[in-house]
Design a protein around this motif. Structure first.
Motif, short mmCIF file in Angstrom:
data_model
loop_
_atom_site.label_atom_id
_atom_site.label_comp_id
_atom_site.label_asym_id
_atom_site.label_seq_id
_atom_site.Cartn_x
_atom_site.Cartn_y
_atom_site.Cartn_z
N ALA A 2 0.84 -1.20 0.00
CA ALA A 2 0.00 0.00 0.00
C ALA A 2 0.88 1.25 0.00
O ALA A 2 1.94 1.27 0.62
N HIS A 3 0.47 2.25 -0.71
CA HIS A 3 1.19 3.53 -0.71
C HIS A 3 0.20 4.66 -1.01
O HIS A 3 -0.91 4.41 -1.48
N PRO A 4 0.60 5.93 -0.74
CA PRO A 4 -0.32 7.05 -0.99
C PRO A 4 -0.64 7.18 -2.48
O PRO A 4 0.11 6.70 -3.34
N ILE A 5 -1.74 7.85 -2.76
CA ILE A 5 -2.18 8.01 -4.15
C ILE A 5 -1.38 9.13 -4.84
O ILE A 5 -1.27 10.23 -4.31
N ARG A 6 -0.84 8.79 -6.00
CA ARG A 6 -0.07 9.79 -6.75
C ARG A 6 -0.70 10.10 -8.11
O ARG A 6 -0.47 11.14 -8.68
N SER A 7 -1.47 9.17 -8.63
CA SER A 7 -2.09 9.40 -9.95
C SER A 7 -3.54 8.93 -9.90
O SER A 7 -3.86 7.94 -9.23
N VAL A 8 -4.39 9.65 -10.61
CA VAL A 8 -5.83 9.40 -10.54
C VAL A 8 -6.39 9.33 -11.95
O VAL A 8 -6.25 10.28 -12.74
N ALA A 9 -7.03 8.20 -12.27
CA ALA A 9 -7.73 8.13 -13.56
C ALA A 9 -9.14 8.68 -13.37
O ALA A 9 -9.83 8.32 -12.42
N VAL A 10 -9.51 9.58 -14.26
CA VAL A 10 -10.86 10.15 -14.21
C VAL A 10 -11.62 9.62 -15.42
O VAL A 10 -11.18 9.77 -16.57
N PHE A 11 -12.75 8.97 -15.15
CA PHE A 11 -13.65 8.53 -16.22
C PHE A 11 -14.80 9.52 -16.28
O PHE A 11 -15.45 9.80 -15.26
N CYS A 12 -15.07 10.05 -17.45
CA CYS A 12 -16.18 11.01 -17.57
C CYS A 12 -16.58 11.15 -19.03
O CYS A 12 -15.96 10.57 -19.92
N GLY A 13 -17.65 11.91 -19.24
CA GLY A 13 -18.30 11.95 -20.55
C GLY A 13 -17.53 12.68 -21.63
O GLY A 13 -16.80 13.63 -21.38
N SER A 14 -17.75 12.25 -22.86
CA SER A 14 -17.24 12.98 -24.02
C SER A 14 -18.25 14.07 -24.41
O SER A 14 -18.05 14.78 -25.39
N ARG A 15 -19.32 14.19 -23.64
CA ARG A 15 -20.27 15.31 -23.77
C ARG A 15 -20.30 16.02 -22.43
O ARG A 15 -19.84 15.48 -21.42
N THR A 16 -20.92 17.21 -22.40
CA THR A 16 -20.94 17.96 -21.15
C THR A 16 -22.22 17.76 -20.36
O THR A 16 -22.28 18.12 -19.19
N GLY A 17 -23.26 17.18 -20.99
CA GLY A 17 -24.54 17.04 -20.28
C GLY A 17 -25.28 18.37 -20.24
O GLY A 17 -24.71 19.41 -20.56
N HIS A 18 -26.54 18.33 -19.82
CA HIS A 18 -27.37 19.54 -19.83
C HIS A 18 -27.13 20.44 -18.62
O HIS A 18 -27.16 21.65 -18.73
#
Ligand code: AMP
Length: 194
Positions: A2-18
Protein backbone atom coordinates in the motif's frame (compact mmCIF):
# COMPACT_ATOMS: atom_id res chain seq x y z
CA UNK A 1 2.38 -2.80 -0.99
CA UNK A 2 0.00 0.00 0.00
CA UNK A 3 1.19 3.53 -0.71
CA UNK A 4 -0.32 7.05 -0.99
CA UNK A 5 -2.18 8.01 -4.15
CA UNK A 6 -0.07 9.79 -6.75
CA UNK A 7 -2.09 9.40 -9.95
CA UNK A 8 -5.83 9.40 -10.54
CA UNK A 9 -7.73 8.13 -13.56
CA UNK A 10 -10.86 10.15 -14.21
CA UNK A 11 -13.65 8.53 -16.22
CA UNK A 12 -16.18 11.01 -17.57
CA UNK A 13 -18.30 11.95 -20.55
CA UNK A 14 -17.24 12.98 -24.02
CA UNK A 15 -20.27 15.31 -23.77
CA UNK A 16 -20.94 17.96 -21.15
CA UNK A 17 -24.54 17.04 -20.28
CA UNK A 18 -27.37 19.54 -19.83
CA UNK A 19 -26.81 20.60 -16.23
CA UNK A 20 -23.84 23.02 -15.83
CA UNK A 21 -23.10 21.30 -12.49
CA UNK A 22 -21.32 18.52 -14.41
CA UNK A 23 -18.93 20.90 -16.17
CA UNK A 24 -18.31 22.83 -12.96
CA UNK A 25 -17.43 19.60 -11.15
CA UNK A 26 -15.08 18.53 -13.97
CA UNK A 27 -13.23 21.86 -13.87
CA UNK A 28 -13.03 21.85 -10.06
CA UNK A 29 -11.71 18.30 -10.07
CA UNK A 30 -9.04 19.06 -12.68
CA UNK A 31 -7.91 22.13 -10.73
CA UNK A 32 -7.95 20.28 -7.44
CA UNK A 33 -5.91 17.33 -8.73
CA UNK A 34 -3.28 19.70 -10.13
CA UNK A 35 -3.08 21.70 -6.89
CA UNK A 36 -2.72 18.50 -4.90
CA UNK A 37 0.18 17.43 -7.14
CA UNK A 38 -1.72 14.38 -8.40
CA UNK A 39 -1.24 13.22 -12.00
CA UNK A 40 -4.45 13.15 -14.03
CA UNK A 41 -4.80 10.04 -16.19
CA UNK A 42 -7.69 10.23 -18.59
CA UNK A 43 -9.00 9.32 -22.01
CA UNK A 44 -7.03 12.01 -23.83
CA UNK A 45 -9.83 13.85 -25.60
CA UNK A 46 -10.41 17.58 -25.79
CA UNK A 47 -14.19 17.39 -25.89
CA UNK A 48 -16.94 17.23 -23.27
CA UNK A 49 -16.17 16.76 -19.59
CA UNK A 50 -12.97 14.94 -20.55
CA UNK A 51 -11.64 18.13 -22.12
CA UNK A 52 -12.87 20.22 -19.17
CA UNK A 53 -10.97 18.15 -16.58
CA UNK A 54 -7.77 18.26 -18.64
CA UNK A 55 -8.05 22.00 -19.43
CA UNK A 56 -8.46 22.83 -15.76
CA UNK A 57 -5.59 20.60 -14.64
CA UNK A 58 -3.24 21.99 -17.31
CA UNK A 59 -4.22 25.59 -16.50
CA UNK A 60 -3.02 24.94 -12.93
CA UNK A 61 0.27 23.48 -14.15
CA UNK A 62 -0.78 19.90 -13.38
CA UNK A 63 0.60 16.71 -14.91
CA UNK A 64 -1.82 15.18 -17.42
CA UNK A 65 -1.38 11.79 -19.04
CA UNK A 66 -3.80 11.09 -21.89
CA UNK A 67 -4.46 7.63 -23.34
CA UNK A 68 -6.48 7.44 -26.53
CA UNK A 69 -7.01 4.73 -29.14
CA UNK A 70 -5.84 5.62 -32.62
CA UNK A 71 -9.29 5.36 -34.24
CA UNK A 72 -10.77 7.81 -31.71
CA UNK A 73 -8.24 10.56 -32.38
CA UNK A 74 -10.46 11.78 -35.22
CA UNK A 75 -13.55 11.92 -33.01
CA UNK A 76 -12.39 12.86 -29.54
CA UNK A 77 -9.51 15.01 -30.83
CA UNK A 78 -6.48 14.63 -28.56
CA UNK A 79 -5.81 17.59 -26.33
CA UNK A 80 -2.80 19.67 -27.40
CA UNK A 81 -1.17 20.54 -24.10
CA UNK A 82 -0.42 17.24 -22.45
CA UNK A 83 2.47 16.25 -20.32
CA UNK A 84 2.16 12.88 -22.04
CA UNK A 85 -0.13 11.40 -24.68
CA UNK A 86 -0.24 7.69 -25.46
CA UNK A 87 -1.98 6.39 -28.56
CA UNK A 88 -3.11 2.79 -28.28
CA UNK A 89 -4.25 0.45 -31.03
CA UNK A 90 -7.53 -0.51 -29.36
CA UNK A 91 -10.10 0.45 -26.75
CA UNK A 92 -9.03 -2.55 -24.67
CA UNK A 93 -5.42 -1.39 -24.70
CA UNK A 94 -6.53 2.09 -23.62
CA UNK A 95 -8.47 0.71 -20.68
CA UNK A 96 -5.56 -1.51 -19.65
CA UNK A 97 -3.09 1.38 -19.78
CA UNK A 98 -5.36 3.73 -17.84
CA UNK A 99 -5.83 1.00 -15.26
CA UNK A 100 -2.09 0.38 -14.93
CA UNK A 101 -1.23 4.09 -14.68
CA UNK A 102 -3.82 4.93 -12.02
CA UNK A 103 -3.53 4.61 -8.24
CA UNK A 104 -7.23 5.46 -7.85
CA UNK A 105 -10.31 6.12 -9.97
CA UNK A 106 -12.74 9.00 -9.88
CA UNK A 107 -15.91 8.64 -11.91
CA UNK A 108 -17.54 11.85 -13.03
CA UNK A 109 -20.76 12.18 -14.95
CA UNK A 110 -20.82 10.61 -18.39
CA UNK A 111 -22.61 8.34 -20.82
CA UNK A 112 -22.34 4.71 -21.84
CA UNK A 113 -18.56 4.75 -22.24
CA UNK A 114 -18.20 6.09 -18.70
CA UNK A 115 -20.56 3.43 -17.36
CA UNK A 116 -18.60 0.73 -19.18
CA UNK A 117 -15.29 1.91 -17.72
CA UNK A 118 -16.84 2.20 -14.24
CA UNK A 119 -18.33 -1.29 -14.24
CA UNK A 120 -15.07 -2.78 -15.43
CA UNK A 121 -13.03 -1.36 -12.56
CA UNK A 122 -15.80 -2.26 -10.08
CA UNK A 123 -15.99 -5.83 -11.28
CA UNK A 124 -12.23 -6.26 -11.40
CA UNK A 125 -12.09 -5.02 -7.80
CA UNK A 126 -14.94 -7.42 -6.93
CA UNK A 127 -12.77 -10.23 -8.27
CA UNK A 128 -9.86 -9.10 -6.10
CA UNK A 129 -7.71 -8.10 -9.09
CA UNK A 130 -6.88 -4.75 -7.52
CA UNK A 131 -7.44 -2.71 -4.38
CA UNK A 132 -7.43 0.79 -5.87
CA UNK A 133 -10.00 3.24 -4.46
CA UNK A 134 -13.03 3.94 -6.68
CA UNK A 135 -14.87 7.21 -5.97
CA UNK A 136 -18.20 7.93 -7.67
CA UNK A 137 -18.74 11.68 -7.66
CA UNK A 138 -22.41 12.56 -7.48
CA UNK A 139 -22.21 15.80 -9.47
CA UNK A 140 -25.70 16.93 -10.47
CA UNK A 141 -27.13 13.69 -9.04
CA UNK A 142 -25.38 11.56 -11.70
CA UNK A 143 -24.07 8.76 -9.51
CA UNK A 144 -27.07 8.06 -7.28
CA UNK A 145 -29.01 5.99 -9.85
CA UNK A 146 -25.91 3.86 -10.42
CA UNK A 147 -25.48 3.35 -6.67
CA UNK A 148 -29.19 2.47 -6.46
CA UNK A 149 -28.83 -0.10 -9.23
CA UNK A 150 -25.91 -1.72 -7.40
CA UNK A 151 -27.96 -1.66 -4.17
CA UNK A 152 -30.83 -3.27 -6.05
CA UNK A 153 -28.72 -6.17 -7.38
CA UNK A 154 -27.38 -6.71 -3.85
CA UNK A 155 -30.97 -6.72 -2.55
CA UNK A 156 -31.96 -9.28 -5.18
CA UNK A 157 -29.12 -11.56 -4.16
CA UNK A 158 -26.98 -11.06 -7.27
CA UNK A 159 -24.09 -9.44 -5.44
CA UNK A 160 -22.77 -9.74 -1.90
CA UNK A 161 -23.54 -7.06 0.72
CA UNK A 162 -19.79 -6.43 1.13
CA UNK A 163 -19.68 -5.28 -2.49
CA UNK A 164 -21.12 -2.00 -1.20
CA UNK A 165 -17.56 -1.35 -0.07
CA UNK A 166 -16.10 -1.60 -3.59
CA UNK A 167 -16.74 2.12 -4.10
CA UNK A 168 -17.57 5.32 -2.25
CA UNK A 169 -20.39 7.60 -3.33
CA UNK A 170 -19.00 11.11 -2.79
CA UNK A 171 -21.16 14.24 -2.80
CA UNK A 172 -18.73 16.89 -4.05
CA UNK A 173 -15.23 17.63 -5.35
CA UNK A 174 -13.73 18.84 -2.04
CA UNK A 175 -14.76 15.51 -0.47
CA UNK A 176 -13.15 13.61 -3.37
CA UNK A 177 -9.91 15.53 -2.93
CA UNK A 178 -9.94 15.00 0.83
CA UNK A 179 -10.37 11.24 0.35
CA UNK A 180 -7.60 11.08 -2.26
CA UNK A 181 -5.32 12.72 0.32
CA UNK A 182 -5.89 10.05 2.96
CA UNK A 183 -6.71 6.84 1.12
CA UNK A 184 -4.02 4.35 0.20
CA UNK A 185 -3.79 2.33 -2.96
CA UNK A 186 -2.60 -1.15 -3.62
CA UNK A 187 -1.18 -2.04 -7.00
CA UNK A 188 -1.66 -5.73 -6.39
CA UNK A 189 0.64 -8.21 -8.07
CA UNK A 190 -2.61 -9.40 -9.60
CA UNK A 191 -2.67 -6.34 -11.86
CA UNK A 192 -0.71 -8.29 -14.41
CA UNK A 193 -3.64 -10.68 -14.75
CA UNK A 194 -6.10 -8.01 -15.87
P1 AMP B 1 -19.14 8.56 -22.93
O1 AMP B 1 -19.39 8.45 -21.46
O2 AMP B 1 -20.00 7.62 -23.72
O3 AMP B 1 -19.19 9.97 -23.43
O4 AMP B 1 -17.67 8.05 -23.16
C1 AMP B 1 -16.64 8.47 -22.31
C2 AMP B 1 -15.35 7.87 -22.79
O5 AMP B 1 -15.48 6.45 -22.77
C3 AMP B 1 -14.98 8.25 -24.23
O6 AMP B 1 -13.58 8.45 -24.29
C4 AMP B 1 -15.32 7.01 -24.99
O7 AMP B 1 -14.47 6.86 -26.09
C5 AMP B 1 -15.04 5.94 -23.99
N1 AMP B 1 -15.74 4.71 -24.33
C6 AMP B 1 -16.86 4.55 -25.06
N2 AMP B 1 -17.19 3.25 -25.19
C7 AMP B 1 -16.24 2.56 -24.51
C8 AMP B 1 -15.98 1.19 -24.28
N3 AMP B 1 -16.75 0.23 -24.74
N4 AMP B 1 -14.88 0.90 -23.55
C9 AMP B 1 -14.10 1.84 -23.07
N5 AMP B 1 -14.28 3.14 -23.24
C10 AMP B 1 -15.33 3.50 -23.97
Amino acid sequence: MAHPIRSVAVFCGSRTGHDPAHHAAAAALGRGLARAGLTLVYGGGSIGLMGAVADAALAEGGRVHGVIPDFLTRIERPHGGFSRLEITDSMHARKARMFALADAFVVLSGGLGTLDETLEILTSRQLGLHAKPILLLDAGGWAKPLARLIESVIGMGFAAPEHRRLFALVPDVPSVLALLGVLETEAAATEARL
